[in-house]
Scaffold this motif. Structure first.
Motif, PDB file in Angstrom:
ATOM      1  N   VAL A  40      18.909  28.164 -13.479  1.00  0.00           N
ATOM      2  CA  VAL A  40      18.970  28.914 -14.782  1.00  0.00           C
ATOM      3  C   VAL A  40      19.880  30.107 -14.990  1.00  0.00           C
ATOM      4  N   VAL A  41      20.975  30.234 -15.664  1.00  0.00           N
ATOM      5  CA  VAL A  41      21.685  31.368 -15.535  1.00  0.00           C
ATOM      6  C   VAL A  41      22.038  32.146 -16.576  1.00  0.00           C
ATOM      7  N   GLY A  42      22.516  33.357 -16.767  1.00  0.00           N
ATOM      8  CA  GLY A  42      22.709  34.227 -17.834  1.00  0.00           C
ATOM      9  C   GLY A  42      22.732  35.548 -17.159  1.00  0.00           C
ATOM     10  N   GLU A  43      23.119  36.519 -18.157  1.00  0.00           N
ATOM     11  CA  GLU A  43      23.113  37.950 -17.818  1.00  0.00           C
ATOM     12  C   GLU A  43      21.941  38.391 -17.732  1.00  0.00           C
ATOM     13  N   SER A  44      22.018  39.641 -16.995  1.00  0.00           N
ATOM     14  CA  SER A  44      20.723  40.393 -17.028  1.00  0.00           C
ATOM     15  C   SER A  44      20.125  40.752 -18.431  1.00  0.00           C
ATOM     16  N   GLY A  45      18.525  40.244 -18.592  1.00  0.00           N
ATOM     17  CA  GLY A  45      18.074  40.410 -19.677  1.00  0.00           C
ATOM     18  C   GLY A  45      18.064  39.422 -20.738  1.00  0.00           C
ATOM     19  N   CYS A  46      18.510  38.343 -20.096  1.00  0.00           N
ATOM     20  CA  CYS A  46      18.671  37.138 -21.250  1.00  0.00           C
ATOM     21  C   CYS A  46      17.348  36.286 -21.208  1.00  0.00           C
ATOM     22  N   GLY A  47      16.401  36.843 -20.504  1.00  0.00           N
ATOM     23  CA  GLY A  47      15.045  36.104 -20.541  1.00  0.00           C
ATOM     24  C   GLY A  47      14.767  35.089 -19.607  1.00  0.00           C
ATOM     25  N   LYS A  48      15.629  34.883 -18.522  1.00  0.00           N
ATOM     26  CA  LYS A  48      15.424  33.899 -17.419  1.00  0.00           C
ATOM     27  C   LYS A  48      14.102  34.259 -16.751  1.00  0.00           C
ATOM     28  N   SER A  49      14.047  35.449 -16.014  1.00  0.00           N
ATOM     29  CA  SER A  49      12.722  35.692 -15.222  1.00  0.00           C
ATOM     30  C   SER A  49      11.492  35.681 -16.250  1.00  0.00           C
TER      31      SER A  49
END
Length: 323
Positions: A40-49
């Motif tokens: 699961v990838v994306g910029e910081s703050g995109c909701g992954k964690s």
């Protein structure tokens, strides 16, 4: 087709504040099958964690949260379970490696006691048996001088050693699903490779499902079977890993890949995504990426695209309304 081992369906997570609700996760749907690796990838703050912390009931206690959707593990709904019921899954069937091992470990407890604790809680074994198993686990994750490490405290170990301790603790009860949240953050390149190799070997040995949360696409190319790309609290593209790298479809995914260093090194300028991620107190109408997208059309600012064949983008959808 059998149901995936772990399935998130239309998950919504909002954090009320004095300024309004921060819509951190906006209708995320993800699935991982037994034995596969999903990145699961994306910029910081995109909701992954946040997506996975909310799924497992691991959001900070006492913080107001608006939560809806469905999370199923092996066909059982686990979203919203009481703590005692959820603990039957967490740490046993589902384990998580957190981003900062120094913050996740108890600084006042010796390493051996911390690894042994999860065995005693879930298996009810004696301290002596648990410590013997802790020794075996730390040896399995290739920690050096295990007998000495068992007696040490977290501050006495390096970042790479601490990450191995976290992996050993997560694997203690033979989980069927391991969620690794940025497992190589702040590690040097050599240690990163060692940790990734270890995770890859352990997943294969145990036929364990692995979710890898990361912003590092180089890690994704080494580890994943499938990839989900997140932006502004939503999944915008899902693909097999080879397809994602050779034929990225969403403009955001294309921008992420274009920002990777090229084999030409310093001879070519690195591309960068224009603009900044949206304020999730008031997400944009339509496609959340359209203010940063060089290919945006009129419809992109008016209507949110449906997910078709794993992609949420008007550019790729047939019979689109362009004007």
């Amino acid at each position: 087709m059998s149901e995936p081992l772990f399935c998130i369906d239309q998950l919504q997570v909002g954090f009320p504040s004095a300024q309004g609700t921060v819509h951190a996760v906006r209708g995320v749907s993800l699935a991982v099958a037994a034995g596969e690796t999903l990145a699961v990838v994306g910029e910081s703050g995109c909701g992954k964690s946040v997506s996975f912390a909310a799924s497992l009931g691991l959001l900070p206690q006492g913080q107001p949260v608006e939560l809806s959707g469905s999370v199923r593990f092996d066909g059982v709904e686990i979203l919203g379970l009481k703590e005692t019921s959820l603990n039957q899954y967490r740490g046993r069937d589902i384990a998580m490696i957190f981003q900062d091992p120094m913050a996740a470990l108890n600084p006042t407890m010796r390493i051996g006691d911390q690894v042994a604790e999860t065995l005693r809680v879930h298996q009810g074994c004696s301290r002596g048996v648990a410590m013997a198993q802790a020794h075996r686990l730390l040896d399995q994750v290739r920690l050096s001088n295990v007998a000495d490490r068992l007696r040490q405290y977290p501050f006495e170990l390096s970042g790479g050693m601490l990450q191995r301790v976290m992996i050993a603790t997560a694997l203690a009860n033979n989980p069927r699903l391991l969620i690794a949240d940025e497992p190589t953050t702040a590690l040097d390149v050599t240690t990163q490779d060692q940790i990734l190799s270890l995770l890859r070997d352990l997943r294969a040995e145990r036929d364990m499902a692995l979710v890898l949360i990361t912003h590092d696409l180089a890690v994704v190319s080494q580890m994943a079977d499938r990839v989900a790309v997140m932006y502004a609290g939503e999944v915008v593209e899902r693909a097999e890993v080879d397809d994602l790298f050779t034929q990225p479809r969403h403009p955001y995914t294309q921008g992420l890949l274009a920002s990777l260093p090229s084999s030409a090194g310093h001879q070519l300028p690195m591309a960068a995504l224009a603009g900044t991620p949206p304020n999730l107190l008031s997400p944009p109408v339509g496609c959340a990426f359209h203010p940063r997208c060089a290919q945006a059309m009129n419809i992109c600012a008016r209507r949110e695209p449906e997910v078709v064949h794993g992609l949420a983008c008007w550019l790729q959808q047939k019979n689109r309304e362009i004007n």
